[in-house]
Structures are given as structure tokens and as C-alpha cells.
Design a protein around this motif. Structure first.
Motif, PDB file in Angstrom:
ATOM      1  N   ARG A 219      14.925  -3.910 -12.359  1.00 60.98           N
ATOM      2  CA  ARG A 219      14.825  -2.566 -12.921  1.00 60.98           C
ATOM      3  C   ARG A 219      14.550  -1.605 -11.783  1.00 60.98           C
ATOM      4  O   ARG A 219      13.609  -1.789 -11.029  1.00 60.98           O
ATOM      5  N   ARG A 220      15.401  -0.607 -11.630  1.00 59.88           N
ATOM      6  CA  ARG A 220      15.289   0.348 -10.538  1.00 59.88           C
ATOM      7  C   ARG A 220      14.817   1.695 -11.066  1.00 59.88           C
ATOM      8  O   ARG A 220      15.594   2.466 -11.625  1.00 59.88           O
ATOM      9  N   GLU A 221      13.511   1.981 -10.896  1.00 58.80           N
ATOM     10  CA  GLU A 221      12.922   3.211 -11.419  1.00 58.80           C
ATOM     11  C   GLU A 221      13.421   4.457 -10.691  1.00 58.80           C
ATOM     12  O   GLU A 221      13.282   5.572 -11.183  1.00 58.80           O
TER      13      GLU A 221
ATOM     14  N   GLY B  14       8.404  -1.911   1.989  1.00 56.92           N
ATOM     15  CA  GLY B  14       7.055  -1.896   1.444  1.00 56.92           C
ATOM     16  C   GLY B  14       6.322  -3.219   1.514  1.00 56.92           C
ATOM     17  O   GLY B  14       5.138  -3.286   1.193  1.00 56.92           O
ATOM     18  N   GLY B  15       7.026  -4.286   1.889  1.00 56.21           N
ATOM     19  CA  GLY B  15       6.375  -5.574   2.138  1.00 56.21           C
ATOM     20  C   GLY B  15       5.969  -6.369   0.918  1.00 56.21           C
ATOM     21  O   GLY B  15       5.089  -7.231   1.009  1.00 56.21           O
TER      22      GLY B  15
ATOM     23  N   GLY C 255      11.916  -1.635  -3.514  1.00 55.09           N
ATOM     24  CA  GLY C 255      10.808  -2.576  -3.334  1.00 55.09           C
ATOM     25  C   GLY C 255      10.891  -3.739  -4.311  1.00 55.09           C
ATOM     26  O   GLY C 255      11.389  -3.607  -5.428  1.00 55.09           O
ATOM     27  N   LYS C 256      10.348  -4.878  -3.914  1.00 51.21           N
ATOM     28  CA  LYS C 256      10.491  -6.110  -4.691  1.00 51.21           C
ATOM     29  C   LYS C 256       9.222  -6.552  -5.413  1.00 51.21           C
ATOM     30  O   LYS C 256       9.122  -7.706  -5.819  1.00 51.21           O
ATOM     31  N   GLN C 257       8.267  -5.645  -5.593  1.00 51.47           N
ATOM     32  CA  GLN C 257       7.008  -6.049  -6.209  1.00 51.47           C
ATOM     33  C   GLN C 257       7.222  -6.641  -7.600  1.00 51.47           C
ATOM     34  O   GLN C 257       6.617  -7.655  -7.952  1.00 51.47           O
ATOM     35  N   SER C 258       8.089  -6.019  -8.400  1.00 47.77           N
ATOM     36  CA  SER C 258       8.320  -6.512  -9.757  1.00 47.77           C
ATOM     37  C   SER C 258       9.213  -7.760  -9.785  1.00 47.77           C
ATOM     38  O   SER C 258       9.294  -8.441 -10.811  1.00 47.77           O
ATOM     39  N   LEU C 259       9.876  -8.048  -8.665  1.00 49.63           N
ATOM     40  CA  LEU C 259      10.788  -9.192  -8.610  1.00 49.63           C
ATOM     41  C   LEU C 259      10.212 -10.387  -7.858  1.00 49.63           C
ATOM     42  O   LEU C 259      10.837 -11.447  -7.825  1.00 49.63           O
ATOM     43  N   ALA C 260       9.055 -10.224  -7.258  1.00 50.08           N
ATOM     44  CA  ALA C 260       8.511 -11.274  -6.394  1.00 50.08           C
ATOM     45  C   ALA C 260       8.431 -12.621  -7.111  1.00 50.08           C
ATOM     46  O   ALA C 260       8.817 -13.662  -6.549  1.00 50.08           O
TER      47      ALA C 260
ATOM     48  N   PHE D 210       0.813  -1.212   0.000  1.00 52.81           N
ATOM     49  CA  PHE D 210       0.000   0.000   0.000  1.00 52.81           C
ATOM     50  C   PHE D 210       0.849   1.266   0.000  1.00 52.81           C
ATOM     51  O   PHE D 210       0.317   2.371   0.013  1.00 52.81           O
ATOM     52  N   ILE D 211       2.171   1.095  -0.008  1.00 45.00           N
ATOM     53  CA  ILE D 211       3.087   2.222  -0.140  1.00 45.00           C
ATOM     54  C   ILE D 211       4.154   1.871  -1.170  1.00 45.00           C
ATOM     55  O   ILE D 211       4.381   0.697  -1.478  1.00 45.00           O
TER      56      ILE D 211
END
Length: 270
Positions: free
Chosen positions: A249-251, A43-44, A17-22, A11-12
Motif C-alpha cells: 500500500r503506497r500512501e 528510511g532503513g 519505505g518498507k516498514q509495512s512490508l518488512a 526515525f524518518i
């Protein structure tokens, strides 16, 4: 082990953060463990993707952890406060200037989410006094998704949430547990070196201490995985363990040609 039916998402936004790497990382994780530990939760992304039944999460950023606790315990009140916060530069600067620890627990969390969603590039950065100092981002988007915030609350219902040092967060870990460690990365150079999440930066001495802790956990039969930069320094620290290269990828990097990099996932098991 894992809870079904809960589809919570972070939610943040969080640097690193690892959302794209999960989906790349989780296949390397074991599935037969009792408790999931994540001492640098940020960010969990991994936590919410896994949705473990029993977990211990931690971060050194107290404001972040207070936000997790408030969302877990009273997400509706956090949402009500968020609904009343205007998205203008003047309001942003006013809210940014407030001391979060002079606010109610729920308002403190709402301000954290608001600032995260309206600040420049969603970057959480503080000065040496621990004061949030990111400029306004002028983004026209909602601060939260009510359904997701409710799902986040549900996913955290049986989670122990700690605020403090990563080593203390692993007190009581056993060889039936699994630990995922995602510290601020060892420096590569440029904007990818950002690590000002708290008033104390994560320097080489902390990386040495983390590697030493991992070797201690290994000697006790505790399985762990560590994400870090693909550097000789990191490879030397974890010599003797298993290295897996992960395309990322690091935005946050301002130079688009430097956003595609290889990171390391290090494990002490096959």
C-alpha cells in the motif's frame, strides 16, 4: 548475525519505505550470512527490523547519509538541536532555505529530521539543483522519540555507512554476504513514479545497470533480493530469477483507490 535487545524503528519517513512490508519480505531472506548490504537504504525499515550484527548501508542522498552518521555518533546533540526548532510555517521556510552544508554535522542532521517530520506528507524531494523544496505540512507532532533515537544509534554502532553509487557500495561483497536492493521503482504512472530523492533521477539506464550488477553478483555466488514494481520491463530485466508478488500500500499516491498494488521481490535463490 543478528543483535538481540535493540528495538530500533525508522526515525524518518521515506517514499517507498518498507516498514509495512518488512514482515512479508524478511521470510524470503536467508539467515546464514556474514554481512548485510543495503545500497539503497532510504528510511532503513528492513535494516532496523533485521538489526544485523555487521552491515554496510549506503544511499546516494548525501544529506540522508550524513544524518545517519550524526545520529550514530552523537544522537544526544542531534536531539538537543531538534528540541530548539519551532514548528511554524515561518520557521519551516527559514530552516528549509538554509544550506545544510553550512551547518555543523549535528545541526545538519537535526534539520533533515525536522524537515522530514514537518513537510507535506513527509516527502523528501529536491529540485535539479539538489535543493529541498517540499511545502510546509502543518503537522502537530513531535519530531523524534528519544528512546528510539538512542536505539537507532546503538543499531548503527557497528555499521559501515556510505554515501554514493550503489555499485561502489558493493565493493568487497563476498558469497558469504547477503544484499537487499530497494531502488527507486520503475515507473507505473502517476504519483507512484516519484524518484526525485537527489538531483539525479533513477532512469531506465540505471535499472539496466542494476540488473547487470545482479547478474554479476549471481555469477559470483552472492545472494541478493531486489524490490521493484510489478511490470513487464522489470520481469524482463530479471528473467531467469525467482519472482515473488508482494501486496503493498503506497500512501504517497494521492488517489486512494490506487494505493493498493502488487510489487515484486526478486531473488537469485530458492
Amino acid at each position: 548475525m543478528f543483535r538481540l535487545g535493540i528495538q530500533a524503528k525508522p526515525f524518518i519517513k521515506w517514499a517507498g519505505g518498507k516498514q509495512s512490508l518488512a514482515n512479508q519480505l524478511i521470510p524470503f531472506f536467508p539467515t546464514d550470512y556474514d554481512r548485510y548490504f543495503e545500497p539503497f537504504v532510504g528510511g532503513g525499515s528492513l535494516f532496523f527490523t533485521l538489526c544485523p550484527e555487521i552491515a554496510v548501508i549506503n544511499d546516494h542522498n548525501r544529506w540522508l547519509i550524513d544524518t545517519y552518521r550524526a545520529v550514530r555518533d552523537n544522537w544526544q546533540q542531534v536531539a538537543e538541536i531538534l528540541d530548539k526548532l519551532p514548528n511554524t510555517k515561518e520557521d519551516y521556510l527559514r530552516i528549509r532555505s538554509q544550506n545544510p552544508y553550512e551547518l555543523s554535522f549535528e545541526a545538519r542532521a537535526a534539520h533533515f529530521i525536522y524537515l522530514n517530520k514537518t513537510c507535506f506528507r513527509g516527502l523528501f524531494r529536491v529540485n535539479r539543483k539538489g535543493q529541498f523544496n517540499v511545502p510546509y505540512g502543518a503537522y502537530d507532532r513531535r519530531y523524534y522519540d528519544p528512546e528510539n533515537l538512542e536505539s537507532v544509534s546503538s543499531s548503527l554502532a557497528h555499521t559501515t555507512i556510505l554515501a554514493g553509487d550503489f555499485e561502489l557500495a558493493l565493493a568487497g561483497v563476498s558469497n558469504r554476504d547477503f544484499v537487499y536492493l530497494d531502488p527507486p521503482y520503475y515507473k507505473l504512472g502517476g504519483h507512484s513514479d516519484f524518484n526525485r530523492y537527489t538531483e539525479n533521477q533513477f532512469r531506465e539506464t540505471e535499472h539496466f545497470r542494476l540488473a547487470s550488477l545482479c547478474r554479476d553478483l549471481d555469477s559470483r555466488g552472492v545472494r541478493w533480493a531486489v524490490s521493484n514494481s510489478n511490470t513487464e520491463f522489470v520481469r524482463h530485466l530479471y528473467q531467469g530469477f525467482h519472482f515473488h508478488e508482494v501486496s503493498a500500500r503506497r500512501e504517497i499516491n494521492l488517489k486512494s483507490q490506487n494505493r493498493n498494488i502488487l510489487e515484486l521481490l526478486i531473488t537469485n535463490y530458492d
